[in-house]
Write a protein that holds these residues in place. Sequence first.
Motif, mmCIF file in Angstrom:
data_model
loop_
_atom_site.group_PDB
_atom_site.id
_atom_site.type_symbol
_atom_site.label_atom_id
_atom_site.label_comp_id
_atom_site.label_asym_id
_atom_site.label_seq_id
_atom_site.Cartn_x
_atom_site.Cartn_y
_atom_site.Cartn_z
ATOM 1 N N PRO A 63 15.344 10.439 -19.236
ATOM 2 C CA PRO A 63 15.941 11.717 -18.689
ATOM 3 C C PRO A 63 15.411 12.052 -17.406
ATOM 4 C CG PRO A 63 14.319 11.957 -20.625
ATOM 5 C CD PRO A 63 14.708 10.666 -20.408
ATOM 6 N N PHE A 89 7.203 18.964 -17.737
ATOM 7 C CA PHE A 89 6.602 17.777 -18.654
ATOM 8 C C PHE A 89 6.021 17.160 -17.466
ATOM 9 C CE2 PHE A 89 10.206 18.267 -21.534
ATOM 10 C CZ PHE A 89 9.383 19.189 -22.419
ATOM 11 N N GLY A 90 4.823 16.396 -17.617
ATOM 12 C CA GLY A 90 4.275 15.761 -16.705
ATOM 13 C C GLY A 90 4.850 14.576 -15.911
ATOM 14 N N ASP A 91 5.823 13.786 -16.308
ATOM 15 C CA ASP A 91 6.532 13.082 -15.717
ATOM 16 C C ASP A 91 7.483 13.242 -14.492
ATOM 17 O OD1 ASP A 91 6.947 13.245 -18.209
ATOM 18 O OD2 ASP A 91 7.489 11.160 -18.605
ATOM 19 N N LEU A 93 6.655 15.477 -12.112
ATOM 20 C CA LEU A 93 6.046 15.950 -10.938
ATOM 21 C C LEU A 93 6.066 14.876 -9.680
ATOM 22 C CD1 LEU A 93 4.559 17.903 -12.841
ATOM 23 C CD2 LEU A 93 2.484 17.725 -11.910
ATOM 24 N N ARG A 94 6.412 13.586 -10.239
ATOM 25 C CA ARG A 94 6.358 12.692 -9.034
ATOM 26 C C ARG A 94 7.930 12.207 -8.872
ATOM 27 N NH1 ARG A 94 1.681 9.915 -6.769
ATOM 28 N NH2 ARG A 94 0.204 10.202 -8.662
ATOM 29 N N PHE A 103 4.436 17.414 -6.985
ATOM 30 C CA PHE A 103 3.145 17.505 -6.347
ATOM 31 C C PHE A 103 2.673 17.895 -5.005
ATOM 32 C CE2 PHE A 103 1.754 13.917 -9.670
ATOM 33 C CZ PHE A 103 0.614 14.821 -10.093
ATOM 34 N N VAL A 114 1.616 21.418 -15.753
ATOM 35 C CA VAL A 114 1.970 20.488 -16.690
ATOM 36 C C VAL A 114 1.911 21.139 -18.170
ATOM 37 C CG1 VAL A 114 1.796 18.347 -17.745
ATOM 38 C CG2 VAL A 114 1.614 18.531 -15.218
ATOM 39 N N TYR A 116 2.656 20.568 -22.502
ATOM 40 C CA TYR A 116 2.793 19.525 -23.319
ATOM 41 C C TYR A 116 4.105 19.890 -24.184
ATOM 42 C CZ TYR A 116 2.516 17.474 -28.082
ATOM 43 O OH TYR A 116 2.862 16.704 -29.101
ATOM 44 N N SER A 117 4.228 21.264 -24.558
ATOM 45 C CA SER A 117 5.349 21.674 -25.288
ATOM 46 C C SER A 117 6.085 22.939 -24.371
ATOM 47 C CB SER A 117 4.898 22.312 -26.739
ATOM 48 O OG SER A 117 5.890 23.109 -27.210
ATOM 49 N N PRO A 118 7.236 23.015 -24.480
ATOM 50 C CA PRO A 118 8.180 24.106 -23.752
ATOM 51 C C PRO A 118 7.408 25.385 -24.233
ATOM 52 C CG PRO A 118 9.791 22.913 -25.039
ATOM 53 C CD PRO A 118 8.193 22.177 -25.034
ATOM 54 N N ILE A 138 14.422 19.620 -19.124
ATOM 55 C CA ILE A 138 15.125 18.279 -18.942
ATOM 56 C C ILE A 138 15.357 17.667 -20.260
ATOM 57 C CG2 ILE A 138 14.648 18.052 -16.590
ATOM 58 C CD1 ILE A 138 13.050 15.582 -17.795
ATOM 59 N N GLY A 139 15.925 16.512 -20.515
ATOM 60 C CA GLY A 139 15.893 15.530 -21.593
ATOM 61 C C GLY A 139 17.039 15.427 -22.306
ATOM 62 N N SER A 348 7.567 6.194 -16.471
ATOM 63 C CA SER A 348 7.010 5.168 -17.326
ATOM 64 C C SER A 348 8.168 4.498 -18.149
ATOM 65 C CB SER A 348 5.871 5.226 -18.011
ATOM 66 O OG SER A 348 6.178 6.330 -19.038
ATOM 67 N N GLU A 349 9.132 5.195 -18.471
ATOM 68 C CA GLU A 349 10.467 4.681 -19.080
ATOM 69 C C GLU A 349 11.446 4.361 -18.223
ATOM 70 O OE1 GLU A 349 11.019 8.439 -21.369
ATOM 71 O OE2 GLU A 349 9.112 8.101 -22.151
ATOM 72 N N MET B 1 8.371 10.479 -21.344
ATOM 73 C CA MET B 1 8.486 11.735 -22.018
ATOM 74 C C MET B 1 9.237 11.646 -23.277
ATOM 75 S SD MET B 1 11.332 14.248 -20.074
ATOM 76 C CE MET B 1 11.508 15.082 -22.022
ATOM 77 N N VAL B 50 7.404 16.544 -27.963
ATOM 78 C CA VAL B 50 6.838 17.545 -27.276
ATOM 79 C C VAL B 50 6.768 18.765 -27.788
ATOM 80 C CG1 VAL B 50 8.302 16.868 -25.127
ATOM 81 C CG2 VAL B 50 9.600 18.255 -26.780
ATOM 82 N N GLY B 51 5.584 18.603 -29.033
ATOM 83 C CA GLY B 51 5.248 19.915 -29.629
ATOM 84 C C GLY B 51 6.326 20.213 -30.843
ATOM 85 N N PHE B 52 6.991 19.518 -31.178
ATOM 86 C CA PHE B 52 8.105 19.816 -32.270
ATOM 87 C C PHE B 52 8.156 18.422 -33.322
ATOM 88 C CE2 PHE B 52 10.426 23.873 -31.117
ATOM 89 C CZ PHE B 52 9.787 23.980 -30.043
ATOM 90 N N LEU B 79 -0.022 12.726 -25.861
ATOM 91 C CA LEU B 79 0.034 14.011 -26.397
ATOM 92 C C LEU B 79 -0.448 15.136 -25.603
ATOM 93 C CD1 LEU B 79 -1.608 12.814 -29.731
ATOM 94 C CD2 LEU B 79 0.540 13.755 -29.799
ATOM 95 N N GLY B 80 -0.608 14.732 -24.259
ATOM 96 C CA GLY B 80 -0.868 15.603 -23.383
ATOM 97 C C GLY B 80 -2.590 16.225 -23.581
ATOM 98 N N PRO B 85 -1.500 14.685 -17.588
ATOM 99 C CA PRO B 85 0.157 14.574 -17.718
ATOM 100 C C PRO B 85 0.467 12.879 -18.078
ATOM 101 C CG PRO B 85 -0.652 14.467 -15.340
ATOM 102 C CD PRO B 85 -1.785 15.042 -16.369
ATOM 103 N N ALA B 86 1.581 13.092 -18.709
ATOM 104 C CA ALA B 86 2.209 11.926 -19.323
ATOM 105 C C ALA B 86 2.529 11.001 -18.463
ATOM 106 C CB ALA B 86 3.279 12.237 -20.600
ATOM 107 N N ALA B 87 1.846 9.965 -18.226
ATOM 108 C CA ALA B 87 2.350 8.745 -17.310
ATOM 109 C C ALA B 87 2.553 8.916 -16.045
ATOM 110 C CB ALA B 87 3.633 8.180 -18.166
ATOM 111 N N VAL B 88 2.043 10.021 -15.468
ATOM 112 C CA VAL B 88 2.385 10.339 -13.873
ATOM 113 C C VAL B 88 1.697 9.202 -12.824
ATOM 114 C CG1 VAL B 88 1.928 12.009 -12.176
ATOM 115 C CG2 VAL B 88 2.423 12.837 -14.398
#
Lengths: 376, 92
Positions: A63, A89-91, A93-94, A103, A114, A116-118, A138-139, A348-349, B1, B50-52, B79-80, B85-88
């Motif tokens: 995504p 979500f962290g990914d 940012l870049r 960033f 960032v 972890y959960s919405p 997103i997603g 990373s995906e 993600m 993502v927390g669910f 798991l943050g 941040p995941a894999a940034v």
Amino acid sequence: MKYLDEFRDPALAQRLFDEIARITTRHWAIMEVCGGQTHAIIRNGIDQLLPDDVELIHGPGCPVCVTPLGMIDKALAVAARPEVIFCSFGDMLRVPGSHKDLFAVRSEGGDVRVVYSPLDAVDLAEAHPDREVVFFAIGFETTAPANAMAVYQARQRGIRNFSVLVSHVLVPPAIEAIVSSPSNRVDGFLAAGHVCSIMGTWQYPPLVEAHHVPIVITGFEPLDVLEGIRRVVLQLEAGTAELDNAYARVVSEQGNVPAQQMLADVFEVCDRRWRGIGEIPASGWRLSGRYRDFDAEVRFDVGAVDAPESAQCRSGEVLQGLIKPTECAAFGRECSPRHPLGATMVSSEGACAAYYQYRRLDRAVGDPVPVELGSA
Amino acid sequence: MCLAVPGRVIGIREERQTLMATVDFDGIRKSVCLAYLPEVECGDYVIVHVGFAISQVDEASALETLAMFKELGILEENLGVDGRPAAVAGPA
Ligand code: SF4
């Protein structure tokens, strides 16, 4: 066979590889739709251990990679506003927009965080009533129920300073677009297991029938992926096209019904642009009319952004399986995870990042890649 | 993600009218929304994204997946943990 010992059960992996080699009599191209599966395939060298006739094509199932450039630019515009706390979500940012990424907005003083959960973003909004908290939703179908719950909760809890920038995408219309394309090379699909854990399997039989293409719902462990490939090849060799579920320990036919109910309330289907692919009809979700007041695009009037992609980047062809990342001239040169030109190098995906990370630097001989790998 | 990580439910509670759980991922504990899997009980294994919690899974395959993620060093990242941040950062 250096990769084989990295499987958790090398003997079983060997049996599956042998079996796939035994049943394969001609060339087949199989697409794994999901970025998590791409990652597992490259990390474990599955594509290199398979018989030459079984070719894996990496699909658009990341995504982060397919979020359109225009949407990233909108996110950047919203995130730069002084009253906004922008959550993502962290990914994301870049991911490069037309001129910069999140960033850069942050280093210029934007409040970009960032989560972890919405639901963390909803809590942030409650804790900062004087600010506007915007979540970048997103997603695929896997992530959408979480994002839908955030919007639902914000309404339930009366949190008015929360909104979402929605760029959801859907797997079945993407498969439809790929098999219908005149340049399609894909003979069979591995469908994304976790998408189906939410949506069930009932969406796929019409696709299988209309295009006579086998689809096997597949998990993410290397052995799951191998088993999915074996089942696709079995069908292709037999000339059959059926929906098969190789991830039944997690995926049921009806899927997660409470999640589907929430999705039907909060979202509605819309046309969506996919980065690198273009517009696919009915391939996304946006907020339904009932929740339109939580739409950041409405609240902040960022306008329509029409942004051209980097001329060098061929991620569109990568996403459609037309080229492998290593065929892009910028791969590992101008473009790397630290300086991504396209989104498939960022996440990373993404296929480009997966090839880079696992040292798939097999370019033409005598054409060395300037290496900037940090890890040993 | 896109990654989803299996973990074991060790506590269930209602929070702001939403069913929430504490889930243990090989020693890392996180608060997870259970609204989409309301029938889950303490001790069950669930797949979390993502927390669910998005689906239930049997113990054997949950443990196998967890072990693999841990070996690859991607458990904390996904798991943050520590707000990482995941894999940034890519492979650096
Ligand atoms: S290597 Fe970089 S520039 Fe080339 S297709 Fe991939 S993301 Fe685009």
